[in-house]
Design a protein around this motif. Structure first.
Motif, short mmCIF file in Angstrom:
data_model
loop_
_atom_site.label_atom_id
_atom_site.label_comp_id
_atom_site.label_asym_id
_atom_site.label_seq_id
_atom_site.Cartn_x
_atom_site.Cartn_y
_atom_site.Cartn_z
N UNK A 477 0.77 -1.21 0.09
CA UNK A 477 -0.02 0.03 -0.19
C UNK A 477 0.83 1.27 -0.17
N UNK A 478 2.03 1.31 0.70
CA UNK A 478 2.75 2.36 0.73
C UNK A 478 3.62 2.65 -0.32
N UNK A 479 3.98 1.63 -1.10
CA UNK A 479 4.51 1.63 -2.56
C UNK A 479 3.72 1.94 -3.29
N UNK A 480 2.37 1.69 -3.35
CA UNK A 480 1.37 2.23 -4.39
C UNK A 480 1.19 3.93 -3.89
N UNK A 481 1.11 4.40 -2.81
CA UNK A 481 1.26 5.64 -2.66
C UNK A 481 2.31 6.30 -3.06
N UNK A 482 3.45 5.90 -2.72
CA UNK A 482 4.61 6.54 -3.21
C UNK A 482 4.76 6.68 -4.56
N UNK A 483 4.58 5.83 -5.39
CA UNK A 483 4.69 5.72 -6.85
C UNK A 483 3.70 6.69 -7.43
N UNK A 484 2.61 6.95 -6.94
CA UNK A 484 1.33 7.94 -7.28
C UNK A 484 2.03 9.11 -6.98
#
Length: 526
Positions: A477-484
């Motif tokens: 979840x954190x990786x997805x947020x960071x990518x956006x």
């Protein structure tokens, strides 16, 4: 400068006379000795000598028990914490679960607490017996043990007796050193707490000095007046090593040096010409600035290799670091073309890009870069290098580098269009909630999101991660947020991760920590 030299000479004389005193020079000093009111690395470093927390991060980034012995999650919103027995405060009284519960709740609810980003979800903390604390949160917090590293334990009875003003004058904790005297903005004197529950530090007395100037710290180190000097600048490495009196110790750090831009004002942004449109509401303009920065050159020429080029906001050791994210390429021609395509071209042919104004005119693309000049390694020089790079693509950039005591209040008040600063934390959830989540009225989220970055999808991902107990799912979840945030929105421009550097006198065994906390009690006599 003369006064500092005299005082350091006096301190040094004591140290050499007794051989049992350590003098440590920091780039700054403690803003307060109340451990719940200031979340800033240097202040916390000074305070850690006096105070301890239930849990703490070790050098490898692992959360370990300190004043707690264990913690159990009995339901999503309830934790049972066991308190270490036999721990004494500096006044000789015994620490109990009542003190721990009181301290956690104070850190969570005090009106001026800067620890709410960590423990603000706590709604109650009560002692069930002498060694047991029940903690309840209003929403699940799977990382509460880690967050308790910002809930320093203080004696409830003493605080209630002397009040906050009295506590500031003579703070009491359970740490390896006890308070002797504090001259705000100059030094803190400490002596070893002989009844300390843990390993006794090697040095009986410690003086923590606030010496903002790097050259002065190095001079003191090489003259023998200082035993450990924080943040030796790369340009001084060779001189220290040649001296034969000290050596430079480095370790890779987690502090990111970054660029943030005004994300909310279409007009009236304070680092642009009066009445000019703010181009940085558009992620394409933010990307253009990103592509204009030759970070490899900054790391090599300004940092002397004492830093690592950053691909994103979180460091590789952090939960939430995404291997998918790579830096946008250094491409000044491409950067200028992006700005021209957005309508900021040089129509009058003078070489400078132009910004439209509210009244339909056009003005040169002038930009003030705000930065501190006494907080990070070569911070003002980094800003100057960046200004030079932006001028090459047609932005008339100038630097406003000021002391941190001026810089941070101004940035918090929004007096900027673009600024350079740093962030260091081992806690990915706190980083995302503080720096990437939209601000909320209660002040729990977005506390340091000064540019007011806002993306509801990112907010939702961070909130879900913050309540997810499974580490694999939370990391995704954190990786997805960071990518956006970093790729799609260009919420920040990452520059580099600073190495943590210290100059250490011969005869002392000491290595810096990745989290930048500099603790005199970790120094050993050789």
């Amino acid at each position: 400068m003369k006064r500092i030299g005299i005082l350091l000479a006096f301190v040094s004389a004591l140290a050499f006379a007794g051989g049992d005193q350590l003098v440590v020079a920091y780039q700054g000093g403690a803003v307060t000795l109340d451990p719940h009111l200031r979340n800033e690395t240097t202040t916390l470093s000074w305070q850690h000598h006096i105070f301890e927390t239930p849990f703490f991060y070790d050098r490898e980034g692992k959360v370990v028990p300190v004043l707690a012995t264990s913690i159990e999650n009995t339901d999503p919103n309830t934790w049972i914490l066991k308190v270490r027995s036999g721990v004494r405060f500096h006044d000789g009284t015994t620490m109990t679960a009542e003190d721990v519960a009181y301290s956690i709740l104070r850190a969570a609810t005090h009106p001026k607490s800067q620890m709410k980003a960590y423990v603000g979800k706590v709604v109650s903390a009560r002692a069930l017996d002498e060694v047991t604390v029940e903690i309840k949160t209003k929403v699940p917090d799977p990382l509460l043990p880690a967050h308790l590293d910002h809930a320093a334990v203080i004696p409830k009875a003493y605080m209630e007796k002397v009040g906050e003003e009295g506590f500031q004058k003579h703070p009491i904790g359970t740490g390896p050193y006890k308070f002797v005297d504090w001259l705000n903005a100059d030094h803190l004197t400490l002596e070893r707490f002989e009844d300390y529950w843990g390993p006794k530090p090697d040095f009986a007395k410690v003086v923590l000095k606030n010496i903002p100037q790097g050259a002065t710290r190095v001079a003191g180190l090489l003259s023998g007046e200082i035993d450990i000097a924080e943040k030796v600048l790369p340009q001084d490495f060779a001189r220290v090593e040649r001296s034969g009196r000290a050596t430079v110790k480095q370790t890779p750090g987690v502090r990111i040096i970054y660029v943030a831009m005004d994300y909310w004002r279409e007009y009236g942004s304070e680092g642009l010409p009066e009445g000019a449109k703010n181009p940085f509401l558009d992620p394409a303009a933010r990307k253009a600035v990103y592509m204009a920065i030759d970070e490899e050159a900054i790391v090599k020429k300004i940092m002397g290799g004492a830093a690592t080029v950053a691909q994103q906001f979180l460091a590789p050791v952090h939960e939430g670091y995404s291997p998918k994210i790579k830096r946008f390429p250094y491409d000044p021609e491409g950067a200028r073309k992006i700005l021209e395509d957005l309508g900021y071209g040089d129509k009058d042919g003078d070489g400078w890009l132009e910004l439209p104004t509210k009244d339909g005119k056009r003005v040169p693309f002038e930009l003030r870069i705000d930065a501190p000049n006494d907080r990070y390694l070569n911070d003002a020089q980094i800003a100057q290098a960046m200004a030079s790079m932006l001028r090459k693509i047609g932005i008339k950039a100038e630097v406003n580098a000021v002391p941190k005591k001026v810089f941070f209040p101004n940035m918090t008040k929004g007096h900027f269009t673009l600024y350079i600063a740093g962030w260091g934390s081992m806690d990915s959830i706190n980083t995302m909630l503080s720096m990437f989540h939209s601000k909320d009225p209660e002040g729990l989220y977005g506390r340091f999101n000064r540019q007011r970055y806002h993306n509801p999808e990112v907010d939702a991902l961070i909130e879900k991660a913050a309540s997810t107990f499974d580490p694999t799912e939370r990391d995704a979840l954190l990786q997805q947020a960071m990518e956006i945030a970093m790729v799609q929105d260009v919420a920040y421009i990452p520059l580099h991760y600073e190495n943590v550097i210290a100059g250490v006198a011969k005869g002392i065994d000491f290595s810096p920590r990745p989290d930048e906390y500099l603790h005199a009690f970790e120094a050993k006599k050789q």
